[in-house]
Scaffold this motif. Structure first.
Motif, PDB file in Angstrom:
ATOM      1  N   VAL A 442      96.556  60.628   0.458  1.00 43.46           N
ATOM      2  CA  VAL A 442      96.549  59.279  -0.118  1.00 43.46           C
ATOM      3  C   VAL A 442      97.476  59.218  -1.319  1.00 43.46           C
ATOM      4  N   PHE A 443      97.454  60.260  -2.145  1.00 44.19           N
ATOM      5  CA  PHE A 443      98.335  60.312  -3.305  1.00 44.19           C
ATOM      6  C   PHE A 443      99.796  60.335  -2.869  1.00 44.19           C
ATOM      7  N   ILE A 444     100.086  61.121  -1.849  1.00 41.48           N
ATOM      8  CA  ILE A 444     101.474  61.268  -1.413  1.00 41.48           C
ATOM      9  C   ILE A 444     101.999  59.953  -0.842  1.00 41.48           C
ATOM     10  N   LEU A 457      99.367  62.785 -10.563  1.00 41.62           N
ATOM     11  CA  LEU A 457      99.819  64.021  -9.940  1.00 41.62           C
ATOM     12  C   LEU A 457     100.519  64.935 -10.936  1.00 41.62           C
ATOM     13  N   THR A 458     101.215  64.357 -11.894  1.00 43.21           N
ATOM     14  CA  THR A 458     101.834  65.171 -12.943  1.00 43.21           C
ATOM     15  C   THR A 458     100.767  65.913 -13.736  1.00 43.21           C
ATOM     16  N   SER A 459      99.678  65.202 -14.074  1.00 48.22           N
ATOM     17  CA  SER A 459      98.572  65.817 -14.821  1.00 48.22           C
ATOM     18  C   SER A 459      97.908  66.908 -13.991  1.00 48.22           C
ATOM     19  N   ILE A 460      97.726  66.659 -12.685  1.00 46.16           N
ATOM     20  CA  ILE A 460      97.109  67.669 -11.826  1.00 46.16           C
ATOM     21  C   ILE A 460      98.004  68.897 -11.717  1.00 46.16           C
ATOM     22  N   LYS A 470      97.838  77.572  -7.154  1.00 47.89           N
ATOM     23  CA  LYS A 470      98.917  76.979  -6.377  1.00 47.89           C
ATOM     24  C   LYS A 470      98.580  75.522  -6.084  1.00 47.89           C
ATOM     25  N   LEU A 471      99.624  74.753  -5.809  1.00 52.05           N
ATOM     26  CA  LEU A 471      99.446  73.324  -5.548  1.00 52.05           C
ATOM     27  C   LEU A 471     100.080  72.991  -4.205  1.00 52.05           C
ATOM     28  N   VAL A 472      99.297  72.389  -3.316  1.00 48.16           N
ATOM     29  CA  VAL A 472      99.758  72.012  -1.981  1.00 48.16           C
ATOM     30  C   VAL A 472      99.676  70.498  -1.840  1.00 48.16           C
ATOM     31  N   ALA A 473     100.760  69.890  -1.378  1.00 52.51           N
ATOM     32  CA  ALA A 473     100.778  68.450  -1.113  1.00 52.51           C
ATOM     33  C   ALA A 473     100.576  68.228   0.381  1.00 52.51           C
ATOM     34  N   GLU A 474      99.489  67.541   0.743  1.00 51.86           N
ATOM     35  CA  GLU A 474      99.205  67.242   2.151  1.00 51.86           C
ATOM     36  C   GLU A 474      99.809  65.896   2.552  1.00 51.86           C
ATOM     37  N   GLY A 475     100.097  65.749   3.835  1.00 48.85           N
ATOM     38  CA  GLY A 475     100.538  64.461   4.353  1.00 48.85           C
ATOM     39  C   GLY A 475     101.971  64.108   4.035  1.00 48.85           C
ATOM     40  N   VAL A 476     102.826  65.081   3.791  1.00 48.46           N
ATOM     41  CA  VAL A 476     104.240  64.787   3.535  1.00 48.46           C
ATOM     42  C   VAL A 476     104.918  64.516   4.873  1.00 48.46           C
ATOM     43  N   GLU A 477     105.445  63.312   5.029  1.00 48.32           N
ATOM     44  CA  GLU A 477     106.023  62.893   6.309  1.00 48.32           C
ATOM     45  C   GLU A 477     107.501  62.542   6.218  1.00 48.32           C
ATOM     46  N   ARG A 478     108.006  62.297   4.985  1.00 44.06           N
ATOM     47  CA  ARG A 478     109.412  61.867   4.842  1.00 44.06           C
ATOM     48  C   ARG A 478     110.122  62.727   3.790  1.00 44.06           C
ATOM     49  N   GLU A 479     111.435  62.698   3.847  1.00 45.47           N
ATOM     50  CA  GLU A 479     112.221  63.505   2.925  1.00 45.47           C
ATOM     51  C   GLU A 479     112.076  63.032   1.491  1.00 45.47           C
ATOM     52  N   ASP A 480     111.951  61.699   1.285  1.00 45.53           N
ATOM     53  CA  ASP A 480     111.792  61.206  -0.086  1.00 45.53           C
ATOM     54  C   ASP A 480     110.471  61.680  -0.683  1.00 45.53           C
ATOM     55  N   GLN A 481     109.413  61.797   0.152  1.00 49.71           N
ATOM     56  CA  GLN A 481     108.144  62.330  -0.344  1.00 49.71           C
ATOM     57  C   GLN A 481     108.291  63.809  -0.707  1.00 49.71           C
ATOM     58  N   LEU A 482     109.054  64.530   0.100  1.00 50.15           N
ATOM     59  CA  LEU A 482     109.292  65.954  -0.183  1.00 50.15           C
ATOM     60  C   LEU A 482     110.018  66.109  -1.516  1.00 50.15           C
ATOM     61  N   ASN A 483     111.018  65.281  -1.762  1.00 50.70           N
ATOM     62  CA  ASN A 483     111.769  65.366  -3.017  1.00 50.70           C
ATOM     63  C   ASN A 483     110.883  64.998  -4.202  1.00 50.70           C
ATOM     64  N   ASP A 484     110.014  64.002  -4.019  1.00 54.78           N
ATOM     65  CA  ASP A 484     109.133  63.575  -5.112  1.00 54.78           C
ATOM     66  C   ASP A 484     108.155  64.676  -5.501  1.00 54.78           C
ATOM     67  N   VAL A 485     107.515  65.312  -4.511  1.00 57.14           N
ATOM     68  CA  VAL A 485     106.528  66.347  -4.843  1.00 57.14           C
ATOM     69  C   VAL A 485     107.219  67.588  -5.395  1.00 57.14           C
ATOM     70  N   ARG A 486     108.452  67.825  -4.962  1.00 58.14           N
ATOM     71  CA  ARG A 486     109.196  68.959  -5.510  1.00 58.14           C
ATOM     72  C   ARG A 486     109.428  68.764  -7.009  1.00 58.14           C
ATOM     73  N   LEU A 487     109.771  67.518  -7.415  1.00 61.50           N
ATOM     74  CA  LEU A 487     109.999  67.213  -8.833  1.00 61.50           C
ATOM     75  C   LEU A 487     108.728  67.335  -9.648  1.00 61.50           C
ATOM     76  N   LEU A 488     107.565  67.178  -8.993  1.00 64.49           N
ATOM     77  CA  LEU A 488     106.291  67.282  -9.702  1.00 64.49           C
ATOM     78  C   LEU A 488     105.838  68.725  -9.885  1.00 64.49           C
ATOM     79  N   GLY A 489     106.587  69.653  -9.341  1.00 65.93           N
ATOM     80  CA  GLY A 489     106.234  71.065  -9.508  1.00 65.93           C
ATOM     81  C   GLY A 489     105.263  71.566  -8.467  1.00 65.93           C
ATOM     82  N   VAL A 490     105.187  70.894  -7.310  1.00 65.01           N
ATOM     83  CA  VAL A 490     104.293  71.327  -6.235  1.00 65.01           C
ATOM     84  C   VAL A 490     104.855  72.594  -5.588  1.00 65.01           C
TER      85      VAL A 490
END
Length: 517
Positions: A442-444, A457-460, A470-490
Motif C-alpha cells: 500500500v505504501f509503495i 517511509l523515510t522515517s521507517i 534490513k528493509l524490503v519493499a513489497e509490491g514493486v511493479e514499475r521502474e519508477d517505484q523501484l527508483n523511489d524505494v532505492r532513494l529511500l535506502g531500501v
C-alpha cells in the motif's frame, strides 16, 4: 446414525417454517408498499396531466380574448355587437363576450350596449397580473348559474371578458382523473367543480396544482378504498411472490450450506493430504553481490472450487483450527524444495508466513525443532514472517519475545510482514528487533503522489537502520517505484517488476536465467 437423521427432521421443519414466514412477510411488504408508492406516483402523473390540460385550455381562452381585443373599439355600434355575436357563435368555449374600458366598466356585449362595473376584487387581480388577465366565478344573469368569467385587458386599455359554463372544465378533467381519484377545481375561493361529494373513504394523500396566473387551484385526492381494491386484486401475485421468495431463500440456504461445507471439507482434506502447493517469489537485493532471497507463498486449485485465494484458504484453515498444520505443511514443502535443488539453493534463504497465535503456543518451538531435524537443509536458510493482525497485550508480549529468542537460537531469521499497516509497536521492535522489516505494498502504490507516505517511509528506513534491520519493499511493479524505494535506502525489493510467484521448477529456471544461482 438414526439419531442424527432424526435430529435433522425438526431442524428442516424449522427452517421451512422460518423461510416460509419470512418470504410471506417480505412478499406482503413489497406488494403493499410498492402499491402505495405506485398510487402516489400515478396520482402525481394524473395531477400533472390535468394541470397541462388546464394550462392549455386557459392559454387557448386568453388567446381567444386577445383576438377579441385586438380589433375592438370603444364603441358599441351594430357592427360591434354583430362581431361579438359571431365570435361567440364560433367559440368552443365561450357563450358570451363583453368589452370593458380603462375604468373597468363593461360597455358592450353580445346583446348590445351595457354599463356594468367589474367587481373591485377582479380589477385588483387584473392589475396585479403580469399579462393583465384573470378568471373568476360569478353568477351570470344570462346563463343563470355560477359561471366562469375570463378577463383580459389589452395594451390599448380595452379589455374583453368571456363567459363559459363550468362543465367545460369538468369534461376535460374527468377522463384523466375519474373514476379512481377525486378532485376539486377552485377559482378564487369558490369551487367551480367538485367530485368529492359522497366519498365514503379516507383521503390518504393529495396533489395540489396551483395556477396562480388565473387564481385557480386543482386538488386531486387519493382515497383509501382505491388502495384496498387494488391490493385485493394483487393477492394472487402476492402468493406467487411468496412462493418465488420461499424457493429462492431456501435454495440459497441449501447452496450456501453446501458451499461452506464443501469448501471447508476440501480445505481440510487438502491440508491433510498435503495438496496445497507452494510457490516462490524472489526478494531481490539492491546491493551488488548480495544473493537474493525467496518467500514461500501457498497456492491451491480445488477440483470443486477452482483457484482459491490464499486469503480464503488461511481464513478457512483458521476457522477449522488447522493453521498450525498449514504452517508445518508449507515449511516441509520448503524443506523438500531445498532437498530437491541443493546446488541451486545453497546460498538462498526462504521465508514462510506464520500466524502470531501459532507462535504464542508452547508447542511451536519443539515442533519447529523436529522439522529441522527432518529437513536439516533448512538450518540457516529458513526465515519466518509474522503479520501483526492485532496488538499484543501485556501477557502476550513477554511470551512472544521469549518465543522469538527460542526461534533465533535455532538459526531462523524473523521478519515483520506488512509493516506499517498492523499493530507492530515500537516498544516491541526495541525489545526484540526483527531481522527484516517488509513494507506493505500500500505504501509503495502511494509513494509517487503522496508526500506523507514518502515521509513515513523515510522515517521507517531510518528506524530500520538504527535497529540494524534490513528493509524490503513489497509490491514493486514499475521502474519508477523501484527508483523511489532505492532513494529511500531500501535494501531489498519484492514484486512483479522482477518476478511473480512461481512454482518450484519455474523459479529455479528464473534464477538460472537471471544468474542468481
Amino acid at each position: 446414525m438414526f439419531g442424527s437423521v432424526t435430529a435433522l427432521v425438526p431442524y428442516k421443519k424449522k427452517m421451512l417454517f422460518y423461510y416460509g414466514f419470512l418470504s410471506l412477510l417480505i412478499s406482503v411488504f413489497l406488494f403493499t408498499v410498492s402499491l402505495y408508492f405506485f398510487l402516489l406516483n400515478d396520482l402525481d402523473n394524473k395531477a400533472k396531466a390535468a394541470e397541462n390540460i388546464l394550462i392549455s385550455q386557459m392559454e387557448g381562452i386568453f388567446s381567444e380574448l386577445k383576438r377579441v381585443v385586438d380589433n375592438a373599439q370603444l364603441s358599441c355600434e351594430e357592427d360591434d355587437v354583430k362581431r361579438l355575436k359571431r365570435l361567440a357563435f364560433y367559440s368552443d368555449t365561450f357563450k358570451e363576450f363583453g368589452l370593458f374600458d380603462r375604468d373597468f366598466r363593461v360597455f358592450c356585449s353580445n346583446y348590445g350596449a351595457v354599463d356594468i362595473p367589474i367587481f373591485s376584487s377582479i380589477v385588483n387581480r387584473i392589475e396585479r397580473a403580469a399579462e393583465r388577465k384573470t378568471v373568476s366565478l360569478v353568477h351570470s344573469k344570462s346563463l343563470g348559474n355560477p359561471t366562469l368569467f375570463a378577463f383580459y385587458q389589452g395594451e390599448n386599455g380595452i379589455g374583453a371578458n368571456g363567459l363559459a359554463p363550468p362543465v367545460r372544465f369538468s369534461t376535460l378533467i374527468d377522463p384523466i382523473i375519474l373514476p379512481n381519484y377525486f378532485y376539486e377545481l377552485t377559482i378564487g375561493k369558490r369551487i367551480l367543480s367538485s367530485n368529492r361529494n359522497g366519498i365514503d373513504s379516507d383521503i390518504w394523500n393529495k396533489e395540489v396544482v396551483s395556477l396562480d396566473d388565473w387564481s385557480m387551484r386543482l386538488d386531486v385526492y387519493l382515497p383509501s378504498n382505491l388502495y384496498w381494491q387494488r391490493l385485493h386484486s394483487l393477492i394472487p401475485f402476492i402468493f406467487i411472490g411468496w412462493l418465488f421468495l420461499f424457493f429462492a431463500f431456501y435454495n440459497a440456504h441449501l447452496i450456501g450450506i453446501y458451499f461452506r461445507r464443501s469448501l471447508r471439507h476440501c480445505v481440510r482434506r487438502a491440508i491433510k493430504n498435503a495438496e496445497i502447493e507452494v510457490y516462490f517469489q524472489p526478494v531481490v537485493s539492491l546491493n551488488p553481490g548480495e544473493p537474493l532471497e525467496l518467500e514461500a507463498l501457498l497456492r491451491w486449485k480445488s477440483l470443486n472450487h477452482g483457484q482459491v485465494s490464499p486469503l480464503v484458504v488461511v481464513k478457512v484453515a483458521s476457522q477449522l483450527g488447522l493453521m498450525d498444520e498449514l504452517t508445518w505443511l508449507v515449511i516441509r514443502k520448503v524443506g523438500a524444495f531445498y532437498r530437491e535443488y541443493p546446488d541451486q539453493l545453497i546460498d538462498i534463504k526462504t521465508s514462510v508466513n506464520v500466524d502470531r497465535f501459532s507462535l504464542l503456543k508452547e508447542s511451536f518451538a519443539p515442533k519447529l525443532v523436529s522439522i529441522l531435524e527432518e529437513y536439516p537443509e533448512l538450518i540457516g536458510r529458513l526465515g519466518l514472517e509474522v503479520t501483526e493482525t492485532s496488538a499484543l497485550n501485556h501477557e502476550e508480549l513477554p511470551v512472544m519475545v521469549s518465543r522469538f529468542e527460542q526461534i533465533t537460537a535455532l538459526g531462523i531469521g524473523l521478519s515483520v510482514d506488512d509493516f506499517g499497516t498492523g499493530y507492530s509497536g515500537l516498544d516491541f521492535l526495541r525489545r526484540f528487533p526483527y531481522d527484516t522489516l517488509k513494507l506493505d505494498q500500500v505504501f509503495i502504490a502511494n509513494l509517487k503522489d503522496d508526500q506523507f507516505t514518502r515521509q513515513v517511509l523515510t522515517s521507517i528506513s531510518i528506524l530500520a537502520k538504527e535497529l540494524g534491520m534490513k528493509l524490503v519493499a513489497e509490491g514493486v511493479e514499475r521502474e519508477d517505484q523501484l527508483n523511489d524505494v532505492r532513494l529511500l535506502g531500501v535494501d531489498r525489493v519484492q514484486g512483479y517488476y522482477f518476478c511473480k510467484p512461481l512454482p518450484k521448477d519455474q523459479i529455479i529456471t528464473w534464477m538460472t536465467f537471471n544468474n542468481a544461482v
